[in-house]
Design a protein around this motif. Structure first.
Motif, PDB file in Angstrom:
ATOM      1  N   LYS A 174       0.851  -1.191   0.000  1.00  0.00           N
ATOM      2  CA  LYS A 174       0.000   0.000   0.000  1.00  0.00           C
ATOM      3  C   LYS A 174       0.885   1.239   0.000  1.00  0.00           C
ATOM      4  CE  LYS A 174      -2.404   0.872   3.777  1.00  0.00           C
ATOM      5  NZ  LYS A 174      -3.498   0.916   4.777  1.00  0.00           N
ATOM      6  N   LEU A 175       0.696   2.081  -1.017  1.00  0.00           N
ATOM      7  CA  LEU A 175       1.423   3.346  -1.103  1.00  0.00           C
ATOM      8  C   LEU A 175       0.533   4.471  -0.603  1.00  0.00           C
ATOM      9  CD1 LEU A 175       2.875   3.183  -4.750  1.00  0.00           C
ATOM     10  CD2 LEU A 175       3.810   2.160  -2.655  1.00  0.00           C
ATOM     11  N   SER A 176       1.104   5.385   0.176  1.00  0.00           N
ATOM     12  CA  SER A 176       0.469   6.665   0.477  1.00  0.00           C
ATOM     13  C   SER A 176       1.179   7.673  -0.399  1.00  0.00           C
ATOM     14  CB  SER A 176       0.629   7.026   1.950  1.00  0.00           C
ATOM     15  OG  SER A 176      -0.108   6.134   2.745  1.00  0.00           O
ATOM     16  N   VAL A 177       0.406   8.352  -1.256  1.00  0.00           N
ATOM     17  CA  VAL A 177       0.996   9.214  -2.280  1.00  0.00           C
ATOM     18  C   VAL A 177       0.472  10.642  -2.127  1.00  0.00           C
ATOM     19  CG1 VAL A 177       1.395   9.530  -4.750  1.00  0.00           C
ATOM     20  CG2 VAL A 177       1.091   7.219  -3.829  1.00  0.00           C
ATOM     21  N   ASP A 178       1.402  11.595  -2.121  1.00  0.00           N
ATOM     22  CA  ASP A 178       1.092  13.016  -2.007  1.00  0.00           C
ATOM     23  C   ASP A 178       1.005  13.624  -3.405  1.00  0.00           C
ATOM     24  OD1 ASP A 178       0.963  15.744  -1.510  1.00  0.00           O
ATOM     25  OD2 ASP A 178       2.807  15.821  -0.334  1.00  0.00           O
ATOM     26  N   PHE A 179      -0.187  14.160  -3.730  1.00  0.00           N
ATOM     27  CA  PHE A 179      -0.397  14.832  -5.015  1.00  0.00           C
ATOM     28  C   PHE A 179      -0.549  16.334  -4.844  1.00  0.00           C
ATOM     29  CE2 PHE A 179      -1.715  10.463  -5.864  1.00  0.00           C
ATOM     30  CZ  PHE A 179      -1.021  10.207  -7.032  1.00  0.00           C
ATOM     31  N   GLY A 180      -0.017  16.874  -3.761  1.00  0.00           N
ATOM     32  CA  GLY A 180      -0.093  18.314  -3.534  1.00  0.00           C
ATOM     33  C   GLY A 180      -1.378  18.698  -2.836  1.00  0.00           C
ATOM     34  N   ASP A 181      -2.472  18.783  -3.590  1.00  0.00           N
ATOM     35  CA  ASP A 181      -3.768  19.173  -3.031  1.00  0.00           C
ATOM     36  C   ASP A 181      -4.518  18.012  -2.389  1.00  0.00           C
ATOM     37  OD1 ASP A 181      -3.332  21.732  -3.928  1.00  0.00           O
ATOM     38  OD2 ASP A 181      -4.572  21.528  -5.721  1.00  0.00           O
ATOM     39  N   PHE A 182      -4.062  16.788  -2.614  1.00  0.00           N
ATOM     40  CA  PHE A 182      -4.738  15.619  -2.059  1.00  0.00           C
ATOM     41  C   PHE A 182      -3.754  14.460  -1.904  1.00  0.00           C
ATOM     42  CE2 PHE A 182      -5.247  15.572  -6.653  1.00  0.00           C
ATOM     43  CZ  PHE A 182      -5.001  14.253  -7.012  1.00  0.00           C
ATOM     44  N   MET A 183      -4.153  13.520  -1.051  1.00  0.00           N
ATOM     45  CA  MET A 183      -3.392  12.291  -0.835  1.00  0.00           C
ATOM     46  C   MET A 183      -4.234  11.137  -1.366  1.00  0.00           C
ATOM     47  SD  MET A 183      -0.479  12.853   0.958  1.00  0.00           S
ATOM     48  CE  MET A 183      -0.146  11.301   1.771  1.00  0.00           C
ATOM     49  N   ARG A 184      -3.573  10.067  -1.781  1.00  0.00           N
ATOM     50  CA  ARG A 184      -4.273   8.869  -2.233  1.00  0.00           C
ATOM     51  C   ARG A 184      -3.573   7.631  -1.686  1.00  0.00           C
ATOM     52  NH1 ARG A 184      -7.366   9.689  -7.152  1.00  0.00           N
ATOM     53  NH2 ARG A 184      -8.715  11.404  -6.550  1.00  0.00           N
ATOM     54  N   THR A 185      -4.374   6.583  -1.475  1.00  0.00           N
ATOM     55  CA  THR A 185      -3.853   5.255  -1.180  1.00  0.00           C
ATOM     56  C   THR A 185      -3.914   4.469  -2.476  1.00  0.00           C
ATOM     57  OG1 THR A 185      -4.625   5.309   1.100  1.00  0.00           O
ATOM     58  CG2 THR A 185      -4.253   3.136   0.131  1.00  0.00           C
TER      59      THR A 185
ATOM     60  N   LYS B 180      13.295  15.446 -13.521  1.00  0.00           N
ATOM     61  CA  LYS B 180      13.710  16.226 -12.360  1.00  0.00           C
ATOM     62  C   LYS B 180      12.485  16.464 -11.499  1.00  0.00           C
ATOM     63  CE  LYS B 180      13.460  20.605 -14.837  1.00  0.00           C
ATOM     64  NZ  LYS B 180      14.178  21.782 -15.264  1.00  0.00           N
ATOM     65  N   THR B 181      12.678  16.877 -10.266  1.00  0.00           N
ATOM     66  CA  THR B 181      11.577  17.091  -9.342  1.00  0.00           C
ATOM     67  C   THR B 181      10.656  18.189  -9.849  1.00  0.00           C
ATOM     68  OG1 THR B 181      12.972  16.388  -7.508  1.00  0.00           O
ATOM     69  CG2 THR B 181      11.002  17.623  -6.942  1.00  0.00           C
ATOM     70  N   VAL B 182       9.356  17.903  -9.806  1.00  0.00           N
ATOM     71  CA  VAL B 182       8.327  18.878 -10.166  1.00  0.00           C
ATOM     72  C   VAL B 182       7.323  18.916  -9.020  1.00  0.00           C
ATOM     73  CG1 VAL B 182       8.615  18.561 -12.659  1.00  0.00           C
ATOM     74  CG2 VAL B 182       6.951  17.165 -11.435  1.00  0.00           C
ATOM     75  N   PRO B 183       6.467  19.952  -8.953  1.00  0.00           N
ATOM     76  CA  PRO B 183       5.485  19.997  -7.874  1.00  0.00           C
ATOM     77  C   PRO B 183       4.549  18.778  -7.925  1.00  0.00           C
ATOM     78  CG  PRO B 183       5.652  22.141  -8.935  1.00  0.00           C
ATOM     79  CD  PRO B 183       6.428  21.174  -9.777  1.00  0.00           C
ATOM     80  N   ASN B 184       4.243  18.228  -6.750  1.00  0.00           N
ATOM     81  CA  ASN B 184       3.274  17.134  -6.675  1.00  0.00           C
ATOM     82  C   ASN B 184       1.956  17.600  -7.268  1.00  0.00           C
ATOM     83  OD1 ASN B 184       4.999  15.324  -5.417  1.00  0.00           O
ATOM     84  ND2 ASN B 184       4.453  16.033  -3.381  1.00  0.00           N
ATOM     85  N   GLY B 185       1.317  16.714  -8.023  1.00  0.00           N
ATOM     86  CA  GLY B 185       0.046  17.035  -8.671  1.00  0.00           C
ATOM     87  C   GLY B 185       0.207  17.546 -10.081  1.00  0.00           C
TER      88      GLY B 185
END
Length: 116
Positions: free
Chosen positions: A38-49, A107-112
């Protein structure tokens, strides 16, 4: 790896898929499954499992914690091994029978951040 190219789709069909960059915050074992974590993923404005079947593909699935990857975020939620998955990880190689790797931004970009 001589897979045939899938049938053509229209841009309208492609535009229905919401693909975004997310950072994998945590990887948790699902004890009732010999494939899923199970991954917990940060998309900036929201999180998802998001559940992914990488347990047998990697010696240490936690090695992807902190990494950015591409995810489909508008796939209908699906219950697997008693847990709800709210998206899909894009990986590269599984369909071709090689050990999968993450599909990642260069390269790193903003989540979401959206693909396309």
């Amino acid at each position: 790896m001589n897979a045939s190219v899938k049938p053509n789709i229209t841009l309208d069909e492609l535009d229905k898929i919401d693909i975004r960059v997310g950072t994998i915050i945590s990887v948790e074992d699902i004890k009732s499954s010999n494939k899923l974590v199970k991954l917990s993923v940060d998309f900036g404005d929201f999180m998802r499992t998001i559940l992914v079947g990488i347990k047998g593909e990697r010696e240490n699935p936690k090695e992807i914690e902190g990494k950015q990857a591409l995810f489909v975020v508008n796939l209908a939620p699906k219950k697997m091994a008693g847990e709800l998955s709210e998206g899909m990880l894009f990986d590269i190689g599984y369909a071709d029978g090689i050990v999968p790797v993450l599909a990642q931004p260069e390269k790193t970009v903003p989540n979401g951040t959206r693909v396309g």
